[in-house]
Design an enzyme around this catalytic site. Structure first.
Site, PDB file in Angstrom:
ATOM      1  CG  HIS A 192      21.888 -48.378   9.169  1.00 46.20           C
ATOM      2  ND1 HIS A 192      20.767 -48.767   9.414  1.00 46.20           N
ATOM      3  CD2 HIS A 192      21.726 -47.205   8.720  1.00 46.20           C
ATOM      4  CE1 HIS A 192      19.527 -47.982   8.928  1.00 46.20           C
ATOM      5  NE2 HIS A 192      20.158 -46.934   9.323  1.00 46.20           N
ATOM      6  CD  GLU A 433       4.661 -48.095  23.549  1.00 44.39           C
ATOM      7  OE1 GLU A 433       6.186 -48.658  23.523  1.00 44.39           O
ATOM      8  OE2 GLU A 433       4.450 -47.450  22.670  1.00 44.39           O
ATOM      9  CG  ASP A 457       9.102 -47.202  26.186  1.00 44.34           C
ATOM     10  OD1 ASP A 457      10.242 -46.570  26.557  1.00 44.34           O
ATOM     11  OD2 ASP A 457       8.405 -46.789  24.439  1.00 44.34           O
ATOM     12  CB  CYS A 504       7.850 -56.425  20.701  1.00 42.98           C
ATOM     13  SG  CYS A 504       7.110 -54.874  21.060  1.00 42.98           S
TER      14      CYS A 504
END
Length: 588
Positions: A192, A433, A457, A504
């Site tokens: 974060h 993936e 992946d 992505c």
């Protein structure tokens, strides 16, 4: 004194030069460990309870102070509040006091250690790093126990903050007029602290080795957010070089931000949609500010990981509808739960010997259909807003997809019978993936409305390497002929079936790979919000003619080395200004 360089993980680009301010929040370091007499146990349990309540009140106060322009950041603080309210976490520590007769500080440390074992077994890097949230919450409780409050309010001058770690609550309390950058000893790319640093446009480096208490506060340091470096006691040449780099980056940022709201369209008219990957509400502002054209991947796992228990259908519906409303009229693609080990949700140790190849993602959902049904119903309810799409992860073949669709239709029929409204034709997609999905992409394309290629992946599974393993990370090559040919086959299969394909993962944010993807005519890419302006600029300066020519050369190449050379030559020739700010290219 000669300069010294510390190394970490760059998570927010930029350069900062200024005085160091050290914030020591690692209360577990050097903490007292004591055994108790039986008569002292109740008092110690009460003391721990008071510390939890004090930390809870502290975070509630901070949450109320979140300024209007940072309201999205409140989601993380709220998740930390949920952890503090979670009686299971508190009970773990209390049980250690009662059963082993140890002091509250030691008991809290043991409770954190229990959870550490759970998170260490998780295959997914993002989820694994959510353990950092547990540590941050525990640090706040421990601070109440030992009486060590932070010194954020003591910062009176412009400085570079050095800390063991920073929580979202810490970043809310930071005065960005005083803090020009920060570095932490803890954290990773998906922590974060990094997400918030990028949204606040503060240069940051996390996971810095050697960032200890021996650093001299007040000394001039350089924080290099491009390469992940902290330079202590820099010499005149280093100061001059980084001052120049800082000025160039500020000029570059101003240039790309001026055009980031323009479409990603080449000089000869090819249009590529640029979407964003997000996990949290807070990132939506960054998506809009950086010219994102929608959300190509909303990772839904965080609403489970941050929850005290399994979230209800109503809770998930509220989350998805809030997110869809926030990004409307742009699209929101919600990826269904991508997590392994069913007992993980209840913070019990998973027993899987190899989670990466085990019961995860769609496999988990098909085995635990009560969990899957709850999420599907929530997504379907949110679909009435009109901009929501659903996407299933880790589909391995046609039979698995047929089973998923059968259950999906079953849930739709249940909702029809209950009179619940939803969008009948909500777009449905799958993530490509694993190699088996690549090979059968032509079959799969007939069953869905879109593909999304998950390159992180796909590369890992196709090349058989763990990219987080330093001994084999050099084998993680996105331009390996097998990867290039796999992506090309998937794109062609999708287009022959009349569906769109998005890509992505980190490859989408790599300027090395963008011309190759354009040559393949990928319809859209989805990447981190902060990378959007630079990638859009590259697309707008390129032409499909040169990208197609480059792809032809790459497709006939038999080696990674040649592919890297071909792409590097084009990038260096066409986009020299961008290269200064992409460490992967500069270092090579």
């Amino acid at each position: 004194m000669p300069s010294r360089t510390l190394y970490g993980i760059p998570v927010s680009a930029g350069v900062a030069i200024g005085k160091a301010y050290c914030l020591n929040r690692n209360h577990f370091s050097g903490m007292a460990r004591q055994t108790l007499g039986e008569e002292d146990v109740p008092r110690e349990m009460e003391r721990l309870g008071r510390a939890f309540e004090a930390a809870l009140q502290d975070l509630e106060r901070i949450l109320s102070l979140v300024p209007e322009d940072l309201k999205e950041h409140a989601a993380i603080i709220e998740s930390h509040l949920m952890m503090l309210r979670d009686h299971k976490f508190r009970k773990r520590a209390l049980d250690h006091i009662e059963n082993t007769r140890i002091n509250a500080e030691w008991a809290l440390e043991r409770a954190v250690g229990d959870l550490q074992e759970v998170f260490a077994a998780i295959a997914d890097e993002y989820l694994r790093q959510r353990m950092q949230d547990v540590r941050l919450v525990a640090e706040r409780v421990l601070g109440k126990l030992v009486g060590g409050e932070g010194g954020l309010n003591a910062i009176t001058h412009r400085a570079i903050l050095l800390a063991h770690d920073l929580s979202p609550a810490d970043t809310i309390e930071l005065d960005v007029n005083k803090i020009m950058a920060f570095a932490t000893a803890q954290g990773g790319k998906t922590s974060h602290a990094g997400i918030l640093a990028r949204s606040l446009q503060i240069p940051a480096v996390v996971g810095v080795e050697g960032l200890g208490d021996d650093l001299a506060e007040g000394n001039i340091i350089i924080l290099d957010g491009f390469h992940g470096r902290i330079i202590l006691d820099p010499d005149e040449d280093e100061l001059a070089r980084y001052t120049d780099l800082q000025a160039q980056f500020e000029s570059y940022q101003a240039t790309i931000m001026r055009s980031c709201q323009l479409p990603a369209e080449t000089i000869d008219g090819y249009r590529m949609q640029v979407l964003a990957n997000i996990e949290l509400f807070e990132e939506v502002v960054a998506v809009n500010d950086n010219g994102g054209e929608g959300i190509g991947l909303y990772r839904s796992e965080y609403s489970y990981m941050s929850h005290g228990g399994m979230p209800t259908e109503d809770e998930l519906t509220e989350i998805y509808m809030d997110m869809a409303s926030l990004v409307a009229p742009k699209k929101l693609v919600i990826r269904t739960l991508d997590v392994g080990a069913d007992k993980l949700m209840r913070m019990q140790v998973p027993s899987e010997p190899n989670p990466a190849l085990g019961l995860r993602a769609i496999r988990y959902c098909l085995k635990h259909r009560d969990v899957f049904r709850t999420q599907l119903r929530a997504i379907l309810k949110a679909s009435v807003l009109g901009n929501v799409s659903i996407m299933f992860p880790m589909i391995s073949g046609l039979q698995e997809l047929v089973e998923v669709k059968k259950f999906y239709r079953e849930v739709q029929r249940e909702m029809h019978a209950e009179g619940i409204c939803f969008r009948e034709d909500m777009p449905m997609g799958i993530m490509i993936e694993v190699p088996s999905a690549v090979i059968t992409a032509d079959f799969l394309a007939r069953e869905v409305d879109f593909f999304s290629i998950g390159t992180n992946d796909l590369i890992q599974y196709s090349l058989g390497i763990d990219r987080t393993n330093k001994d084999v990370s050099y084998l993680y090559q996105p331009l390996h002929p097998a990867i290039v040919r796999s992506i090309k086959w998937v794109v062609d299969s999708a287009h022959r079936a009349g569906i769109e394909v998005c890509l992505c993962g980190e490859l989408a944010a790599d300027p090395f790979c963008i011309p190759v993807l354009m040559g393949m005519q990928v319809d859209s890419i989805s990447l981190g919000p902060h990378a959007i302006p630079g990638i859009k600029r590259i697309v707008r300066q390129a032409s499909m003619e040169e990208c197609s020519a480059l792809l032809k050369q790459v497709m006939t190449s038999q080696s990674v080395a040649r592919n890297n050379k071909l792409v590097r030559e084009m990038i260096f020739r066409r986009f020299p200004e961008e290269l200064m700010f992409y460490s992967s290219l500069v270092d090579e």
